[in-house]
Design an enzyme around this catalytic site. Structure first.
Site, short mmCIF file in Angstrom:
data_model
loop_
_atom_site.label_atom_id
_atom_site.label_comp_id
_atom_site.label_asym_id
_atom_site.label_seq_id
_atom_site.Cartn_x
_atom_site.Cartn_y
_atom_site.Cartn_z
N SER A 49 34.01 73.18 -25.96
CA SER A 49 34.38 72.33 -24.64
C SER A 49 35.56 72.18 -24.05
CB SER A 49 33.94 70.74 -25.13
OG SER A 49 34.97 70.34 -26.18
N LYS A 76 39.68 66.05 -25.94
CA LYS A 76 39.50 66.13 -24.29
C LYS A 76 40.74 65.74 -23.61
CE LYS A 76 34.99 66.41 -25.25
NZ LYS A 76 34.25 67.62 -25.26
#
Length: 267
Positions: A67, A136
Protein backbone atom coordinates in the site's frame (compact mmCIF):
# COMPACT_ATOMS: atom_id res chain seq x y z
CA UNK A 1 68.58 4.76 59.35
CA UNK A 2 68.88 6.43 55.97
CA UNK A 3 66.12 8.41 54.32
CA UNK A 4 65.74 5.59 51.80
CA UNK A 5 65.16 3.12 54.65
CA UNK A 6 62.53 5.39 56.20
CA UNK A 7 60.67 5.62 52.88
CA UNK A 8 60.67 1.84 52.58
CA UNK A 9 59.34 1.34 56.10
CA UNK A 10 56.68 4.02 55.62
CA UNK A 11 55.44 2.35 52.43
CA UNK A 12 55.34 -1.05 54.10
CA UNK A 13 53.37 0.31 57.01
CA UNK A 14 50.64 1.53 54.69
CA UNK A 15 49.30 -1.97 54.04
CA UNK A 16 51.33 -4.20 56.29
CA UNK A 17 52.72 -6.21 53.41
CA UNK A 18 55.51 -4.11 52.10
CA UNK A 19 53.56 -2.82 49.08
CA UNK A 20 51.64 0.39 48.57
CA UNK A 21 47.85 0.17 48.77
CA UNK A 22 44.92 2.58 48.81
CA UNK A 23 42.98 0.25 51.11
CA UNK A 24 41.88 1.91 54.35
CA UNK A 25 42.51 -0.27 57.41
CA UNK A 26 39.29 -1.55 58.96
CA UNK A 27 37.23 -0.94 55.78
CA UNK A 28 36.13 -4.10 53.92
CA UNK A 29 37.36 -4.47 50.38
CA UNK A 30 34.73 -4.31 47.58
CA UNK A 31 34.11 -7.68 46.02
CA UNK A 32 33.60 -8.01 42.28
CA UNK A 33 30.50 -9.87 41.13
CA UNK A 34 31.04 -13.20 39.43
CA UNK A 35 31.02 -13.01 35.65
CA UNK A 36 27.61 -14.68 35.35
CA UNK A 37 26.04 -12.18 37.75
CA UNK A 38 27.60 -9.23 35.92
CA UNK A 39 26.23 -10.60 32.64
CA UNK A 40 22.71 -10.89 34.05
CA UNK A 41 22.95 -7.37 35.47
CA UNK A 42 24.09 -5.90 32.15
CA UNK A 43 21.34 -7.74 30.26
CA UNK A 44 18.79 -6.42 32.74
CA UNK A 45 20.01 -2.84 32.25
CA UNK A 46 19.92 -3.27 28.47
CA UNK A 47 16.37 -4.64 28.68
CA UNK A 48 15.17 -1.68 30.75
CA UNK A 49 16.83 0.77 28.35
CA UNK A 50 15.23 -0.96 25.36
CA UNK A 51 11.78 -0.74 26.94
CA UNK A 52 12.26 2.94 27.79
CA UNK A 53 13.48 3.71 24.26
CA UNK A 54 10.48 1.91 22.75
CA UNK A 55 8.01 3.64 25.05
CA UNK A 56 9.40 7.15 24.60
CA UNK A 57 11.64 7.53 21.58
CA UNK A 58 11.96 4.98 18.76
CA UNK A 59 10.18 1.82 17.66
CA UNK A 60 10.75 -0.63 14.82
CA UNK A 61 8.07 -1.71 12.36
CA UNK A 62 7.84 -3.47 9.04
CA UNK A 63 5.77 -2.81 5.93
CA UNK A 64 3.11 -5.54 5.69
CA UNK A 65 1.71 -4.81 2.22
CA UNK A 66 2.16 -2.96 -1.08
CA UNK A 67 0.00 0.00 0.00
CA UNK A 68 2.94 2.41 0.42
CA UNK A 69 4.80 1.62 -2.78
CA UNK A 70 6.97 2.84 -4.37
CA UNK A 71 8.66 4.42 -1.33
CA UNK A 72 8.02 1.51 1.03
CA UNK A 73 7.67 -2.05 -0.20
CA UNK A 74 6.53 -5.24 1.49
CA UNK A 75 8.80 -6.34 4.38
CA UNK A 76 10.85 -3.13 4.48
CA UNK A 77 11.99 -2.35 8.04
CA UNK A 78 11.36 1.19 9.24
CA UNK A 79 12.04 3.20 12.38
CA UNK A 80 9.41 5.47 13.88
CA UNK A 81 10.26 8.41 16.12
CA UNK A 82 7.83 9.64 18.76
CA UNK A 83 9.50 12.87 19.89
CA UNK A 84 7.81 15.01 17.20
CA UNK A 85 4.43 14.38 18.78
CA UNK A 86 5.40 15.14 22.37
CA UNK A 87 3.96 18.04 24.36
CA UNK A 88 0.85 18.46 22.26
CA UNK A 89 2.51 17.92 18.89
CA UNK A 90 0.31 16.22 16.31
CA UNK A 91 0.81 14.69 12.86
CA UNK A 92 1.24 17.18 10.03
CA UNK A 93 0.17 16.95 6.41
CA UNK A 94 2.66 14.88 4.46
CA UNK A 95 3.97 12.87 7.42
CA UNK A 96 4.19 9.12 6.96
CA UNK A 97 2.83 7.73 10.21
CA UNK A 98 2.33 4.40 11.93
CA UNK A 99 -0.95 4.05 13.82
CA UNK A 100 -2.91 1.38 15.63
CA UNK A 101 -5.86 -0.21 13.88
CA UNK A 102 -8.90 2.07 14.39
CA UNK A 103 -10.96 -1.05 14.97
CA UNK A 104 -12.04 -2.49 11.64
CA UNK A 105 -9.30 -1.62 9.16
CA UNK A 106 -7.36 -4.87 9.62
CA UNK A 107 -8.38 -8.51 9.50
CA UNK A 108 -7.68 -10.86 12.40
CA UNK A 109 -4.73 -12.29 10.48
CA UNK A 110 -3.27 -8.83 9.84
CA UNK A 111 -3.65 -7.92 13.51
CA UNK A 112 -1.67 -10.97 14.63
CA UNK A 113 1.78 -10.17 15.95
CA UNK A 114 4.89 -12.37 16.13
CA UNK A 115 4.12 -16.01 16.79
CA UNK A 116 7.42 -17.34 18.15
CA UNK A 117 8.43 -16.72 21.75
CA UNK A 118 11.71 -14.97 20.97
CA UNK A 119 10.15 -12.71 18.33
CA UNK A 120 7.28 -11.87 20.67
CA UNK A 121 9.72 -10.90 23.43
CA UNK A 122 11.76 -8.78 21.03
CA UNK A 123 8.54 -7.09 19.84
CA UNK A 124 7.67 -6.14 23.40
CA UNK A 125 10.94 -4.26 23.83
CA UNK A 126 10.79 -2.62 20.41
CA UNK A 127 13.44 -4.70 18.63
CA UNK A 128 10.98 -6.53 16.38
CA UNK A 129 7.86 -5.30 14.53
CA UNK A 130 4.49 -5.84 16.20
CA UNK A 131 1.17 -6.59 14.52
CA UNK A 132 -2.01 -4.54 14.47
CA UNK A 133 -0.53 -1.38 12.95
CA UNK A 134 -0.85 0.46 9.64
CA UNK A 135 1.47 2.80 7.74
CA UNK A 136 -0.05 5.65 5.70
CA UNK A 137 0.60 9.24 4.66
CA UNK A 138 -1.28 12.08 6.35
CA UNK A 139 -3.26 14.00 3.73
CA UNK A 140 -5.55 16.07 5.94
CA UNK A 141 -5.58 17.20 9.56
CA UNK A 142 -8.36 18.59 11.75
CA UNK A 143 -10.51 21.10 9.86
CA UNK A 144 -9.19 20.19 6.40
CA UNK A 145 -11.42 19.47 3.41
CA UNK A 146 -10.06 16.93 0.91
CA UNK A 147 -11.42 16.92 -2.64
CA UNK A 148 -10.87 14.56 -5.55
CA UNK A 149 -10.17 15.38 -8.18
CA UNK A 150 -9.30 18.26 -10.54
CA UNK A 151 -8.95 17.90 -14.31
CA UNK A 152 -5.42 16.59 -13.85
CA UNK A 153 -6.58 13.90 -11.43
CA UNK A 154 -5.02 15.64 -8.43
CA UNK A 155 -6.29 15.65 -4.87
CA UNK A 156 -6.80 19.07 -3.32
CA UNK A 157 -6.58 19.97 0.37
CA UNK A 158 -8.37 23.20 1.31
CA UNK A 159 -8.43 24.11 -2.36
CA UNK A 160 -4.70 23.53 -2.88
CA UNK A 161 -3.94 20.82 -5.49
CA UNK A 162 -1.19 18.45 -4.38
CA UNK A 163 1.74 17.62 -6.64
CA UNK A 164 2.25 14.00 -5.57
CA UNK A 165 4.38 12.78 -8.46
CA UNK A 166 7.40 12.28 -6.20
CA UNK A 167 5.75 9.64 -4.02
CA UNK A 168 2.48 8.33 -5.54
CA UNK A 169 2.84 5.14 -7.53
CA UNK A 170 1.79 5.25 -11.15
CA UNK A 171 -0.31 2.17 -11.83
CA UNK A 172 -2.64 2.93 -14.69
CA UNK A 173 -5.23 4.79 -12.61
CA UNK A 174 -7.07 7.88 -13.85
CA UNK A 175 -6.77 9.90 -10.61
CA UNK A 176 -5.01 9.95 -7.26
CA UNK A 177 -8.15 8.99 -5.34
CA UNK A 178 -9.76 6.00 -7.04
CA UNK A 179 -10.94 4.05 -4.01
CA UNK A 180 -14.25 5.93 -3.64
CA UNK A 181 -15.74 6.17 -7.13
CA UNK A 182 -13.10 4.54 -9.36
CA UNK A 183 -12.32 8.06 -10.63
CA UNK A 184 -15.75 8.18 -12.34
CA UNK A 185 -17.03 10.95 -10.09
CA UNK A 186 -15.68 13.57 -7.72
CA UNK A 187 -15.74 13.09 -3.96
CA UNK A 188 -15.13 15.27 -0.94
CA UNK A 189 -14.09 14.35 2.61
CA UNK A 190 -14.17 16.63 5.61
CA UNK A 191 -13.97 18.84 7.39
CA UNK A 192 -11.75 16.40 9.27
CA UNK A 193 -13.04 16.19 12.88
CA UNK A 194 -10.94 17.59 15.74
CA UNK A 195 -8.38 15.10 17.02
CA UNK A 196 -8.39 13.11 13.76
CA UNK A 197 -6.46 12.79 10.50
CA UNK A 198 -7.26 11.64 6.95
CA UNK A 199 -4.63 9.23 5.61
CA UNK A 200 -3.87 7.60 2.26
CA UNK A 201 -1.41 5.04 0.97
CA UNK A 202 1.03 6.10 -1.74
CA UNK A 203 -0.11 3.17 -3.89
CA UNK A 204 -3.49 4.79 -4.43
CA UNK A 205 -5.06 1.92 -6.35
CA UNK A 206 -4.16 -0.69 -3.73
CA UNK A 207 -4.51 0.84 -0.27
CA UNK A 208 -7.24 0.26 2.31
CA UNK A 209 -6.90 3.80 3.61
CA UNK A 210 -9.24 6.64 4.59
CA UNK A 211 -10.59 6.92 1.06
CA UNK A 212 -11.28 3.18 1.01
CA UNK A 213 -13.31 3.44 4.23
CA UNK A 214 -15.44 6.35 3.04
CA UNK A 215 -19.09 5.71 2.29
CA UNK A 216 -19.48 5.13 -1.45
CA UNK A 217 -22.14 7.56 -2.73
CA UNK A 218 -22.96 5.42 -5.77
CA UNK A 219 -23.72 2.33 -3.69
CA UNK A 220 -26.74 1.57 -1.55
CA UNK A 221 -25.24 0.74 1.80
CA UNK A 222 -25.71 1.13 5.53
CA UNK A 223 -22.25 2.71 5.81
CA UNK A 224 -21.88 5.11 8.74
CA UNK A 225 -19.85 8.24 7.85
CA UNK A 226 -16.78 8.89 9.96
CA UNK A 227 -15.01 5.55 9.75
CA UNK A 228 -12.54 7.10 7.34
CA UNK A 229 -10.85 9.26 9.98
CA UNK A 230 -8.07 8.10 12.31
CA UNK A 231 -7.88 9.44 15.88
CA UNK A 232 -4.53 11.09 16.56
CA UNK A 233 -4.20 9.26 19.88
CA UNK A 234 -3.84 6.05 17.83
CA UNK A 235 -0.74 7.41 16.09
CA UNK A 236 2.45 5.76 17.37
CA UNK A 237 4.87 8.09 15.64
CA UNK A 238 6.39 9.38 12.40
CA UNK A 239 8.51 7.29 10.03
CA UNK A 240 11.93 8.90 9.77
CA UNK A 241 14.14 6.24 8.20
CA UNK A 242 13.86 3.14 6.03
CA UNK A 243 16.46 0.98 7.73
CA UNK A 244 16.46 -2.39 5.98
CA UNK A 245 17.22 -3.83 3.46
CA UNK A 246 20.33 -1.73 3.16
CA UNK A 247 19.86 -1.02 -0.54
CA UNK A 248 16.50 0.64 0.29
CA UNK A 249 17.96 2.81 3.06
CA UNK A 250 16.78 6.42 3.04
CA UNK A 251 15.60 9.26 5.28
CA UNK A 252 12.02 10.48 5.16
CA UNK A 253 11.06 14.13 4.75
CA UNK A 254 7.74 15.90 4.38
CA UNK A 255 7.04 16.58 0.66
CA UNK A 256 7.27 20.26 -0.29
CA UNK A 257 3.82 20.29 -1.89
CA UNK A 258 2.15 20.27 1.54
CA UNK A 259 3.79 23.57 2.50
CA UNK A 260 1.37 25.38 0.20
CA UNK A 261 -1.81 24.04 1.81
CA UNK A 262 -3.75 26.85 3.57
CA UNK A 263 -5.16 26.17 7.02
CA UNK A 264 -8.53 27.66 6.13
CA UNK A 265 -10.65 25.49 3.78
CA UNK A 266 -12.50 28.59 2.55
CA UNK A 267 -9.38 30.43 1.46
Amino acid sequence: MTSEDRDTVSAAEQDGTGSRSSHVPGKPRKKHLPIWQETILLLGIALVLAIVIKALFIQAFYIPSESMEPGLVNNDRILVEKVSYWFGGTPERGDVVVFKDPGDWLSAEEKAGPQSGIAELMAQIGLYPTGGHLVKRVIGVAGDVIHCCDKKGRISVNGHPLDEASYVKEKGIACNGPMVTDCKADWTAGPVPPGHIFVMGDNRGHSADSSYHMCKPHLETDCVPGDEYVATDLVVGKVFVLLWPSDHFRWFHRPATFAGVPDDPSS
